[in-house]
Design a protein around this motif. Structure first.
Motif, PDB file in Angstrom:
ATOM      1  N   ASP A  46       0.841  -1.204   0.000  1.00 46.39           N
ATOM      2  CA  ASP A  46       0.000   0.000   0.000  1.00 46.39           C
ATOM      3  C   ASP A  46       0.877   1.256   0.000  1.00 46.39           C
ATOM      4  OD1 ASP A  46      -1.990   1.891   0.222  1.00 46.39           O
ATOM      5  OD2 ASP A  46      -2.643   1.277   2.221  1.00 46.39           O
ATOM      6  N   GLU A  47       1.408   1.605  -1.164  1.00 46.75           N
ATOM      7  CA  GLU A  47       2.299   2.770  -1.262  1.00 46.75           C
ATOM      8  C   GLU A  47       1.633   4.065  -0.797  1.00 46.75           C
ATOM      9  OE1 GLU A  47       3.976   3.108  -5.151  1.00 46.75           O
ATOM     10  OE2 GLU A  47       5.248   1.349  -4.881  1.00 46.75           O
ATOM     11  N   SER A  48       0.334   4.174  -0.957  1.00 49.49           N
ATOM     12  CA  SER A  48      -0.355   5.413  -0.572  1.00 49.49           C
ATOM     13  C   SER A  48      -0.337   5.642   0.938  1.00 49.49           C
ATOM     14  CB  SER A  48      -1.797   5.404  -1.077  1.00 49.49           C
ATOM     15  OG  SER A  48      -2.543   4.391  -0.432  1.00 49.49           O
ATOM     16  N   SER A  49      -0.038   4.617   1.720  1.00 51.53           N
ATOM     17  CA  SER A  49       0.014   4.751   3.177  1.00 51.53           C
ATOM     18  C   SER A  49       1.418   5.000   3.715  1.00 51.53           C
ATOM     19  CB  SER A  49      -0.557   3.491   3.841  1.00 51.53           C
ATOM     20  OG  SER A  49      -1.928   3.375   3.580  1.00 51.53           O
ATOM     21  N   CYS A  50       2.422   4.996   2.852  1.00 54.62           N
ATOM     22  CA  CYS A  50       3.804   5.220   3.286  1.00 54.62           C
ATOM     23  C   CYS A  50       3.960   6.652   3.794  1.00 54.62           C
ATOM     24  CB  CYS A  50       4.769   4.951   2.137  1.00 54.62           C
ATOM     25  SG  CYS A  50       6.508   5.207   2.575  1.00 54.62           S
ATOM     26  N   ILE A  51       4.546   6.789   4.981  1.00 53.81           N
ATOM     27  CA  ILE A  51       4.745   8.113   5.572  1.00 53.81           C
ATOM     28  C   ILE A  51       6.208   8.563   5.484  1.00 53.81           C
ATOM     29  CG2 ILE A  51       2.737   7.988   7.095  1.00 53.81           C
ATOM     30  CD1 ILE A  51       4.697   7.208   9.380  1.00 53.81           C
ATOM     31  N   ALA A  52       7.001   7.866   4.700  1.00 51.50           N
ATOM     32  CA  ALA A  52       8.408   8.221   4.453  1.00 51.50           C
ATOM     33  C   ALA A  52       9.213   8.341   5.740  1.00 51.50           C
ATOM     34  CB  ALA A  52       8.497   9.505   3.628  1.00 51.50           C
ATOM     35  N   CYS A  53       8.935   7.475   6.695  1.00 46.66           N
ATOM     36  CA  CYS A  53       9.631   7.529   7.982  1.00 46.66           C
ATOM     37  C   CYS A  53      11.066   6.997   7.886  1.00 46.66           C
ATOM     38  CB  CYS A  53       8.867   6.751   9.041  1.00 46.66           C
ATOM     39  SG  CYS A  53       8.781   4.963   8.768  1.00 46.66           S
ATOM     40  N   THR A  54      11.344   6.201   6.897  1.00 50.18           N
ATOM     41  CA  THR A  54      12.640   5.569   6.618  1.00 50.18           C
ATOM     42  C   THR A  54      13.027   4.477   7.617  1.00 50.18           C
ATOM     43  OG1 THR A  54      14.159   7.090   7.759  1.00 50.18           O
ATOM     44  CG2 THR A  54      13.495   7.688   5.505  1.00 50.18           C
ATOM     45  N   PHE A  55      12.122   4.048   8.467  1.00 46.81           N
ATOM     46  CA  PHE A  55      12.446   2.991   9.431  1.00 46.81           C
ATOM     47  C   PHE A  55      12.865   1.711   8.714  1.00 46.81           C
ATOM     48  CE2 PHE A  55       9.469   4.654  13.038  1.00 46.81           C
ATOM     49  CZ  PHE A  55      10.277   5.758  13.197  1.00 46.81           C
ATOM     50  N   CYS A  56      12.176   1.360   7.639  1.00 47.21           N
ATOM     51  CA  CYS A  56      12.506   0.135   6.901  1.00 47.21           C
ATOM     52  C   CYS A  56      13.907   0.223   6.313  1.00 47.21           C
ATOM     53  CB  CYS A  56      11.477  -0.158   5.818  1.00 47.21           C
ATOM     54  SG  CYS A  56      11.286   1.138   4.572  1.00 47.21           S
ATOM     55  N   ALA A  57      14.233   1.362   5.728  1.00 45.86           N
ATOM     56  CA  ALA A  57      15.544   1.560   5.119  1.00 45.86           C
ATOM     57  C   ALA A  57      16.642   1.566   6.173  1.00 45.86           C
ATOM     58  CB  ALA A  57      15.568   2.856   4.322  1.00 45.86           C
ATOM     59  N   THR A  58      16.382   2.163   7.299  1.00 51.76           N
ATOM     60  CA  THR A  58      17.354   2.219   8.382  1.00 51.76           C
ATOM     61  C   THR A  58      17.616   0.831   8.963  1.00 51.76           C
ATOM     62  OG1 THR A  58      16.662   4.463   8.942  1.00 51.76           O
ATOM     63  CG2 THR A  58      17.851   3.249  10.639  1.00 51.76           C
ATOM     64  N   MET A  59      16.589   0.019   9.054  1.00 49.93           N
ATOM     65  CA  MET A  59      16.714  -1.311   9.634  1.00 49.93           C
ATOM     66  C   MET A  59      17.415  -2.302   8.702  1.00 49.93           C
ATOM     67  SD  MET A  59      16.263  -3.189  12.251  1.00 49.93           S
ATOM     68  CE  MET A  59      15.142  -2.339  13.313  1.00 49.93           C
TER      69      MET A  59
END
Length: 71
Positions: A46-59
């Motif tokens: 669900d790309e429309s729900s992404c809040i660009a928090c970057t937690f996934c990228a950081t992890m």
């Protein structure tokens, strides 16, 4: 609130799934498909729900996720 979408380099993913647990919106899940290494990789459901928090990228220990921030 910021909006974005995760960009995943599928072929470099080792399938650890740490990104899935890190997402506060729970919009990542493991694909049923596998990459060239034979492992399942994360996909955004669900790309429309992404809040660009970057937690996934950081992890991600292999830096296979980038967040594309929308203007």
């Amino acid at each position: 609130m910021a909006k974005g979408r995760p960009l995943i380099t599928v072929e470099r993913c080792k399938g650890c799934s740490l990104c899935i647990g890190a997402c506060p919106k729970k919009i990542l899940e493991m694909s049923k498909d596998t990459n060239g290494q034979g492992v399942h990789y994360p996909v955004c459901i669900d790309e429309s729900s992404c809040i660009a928090c970057t937690f996934c990228a950081t992890m991600c220990p292999d830096c296979v996720i980038e967040i594309e921030v929308e203007d």
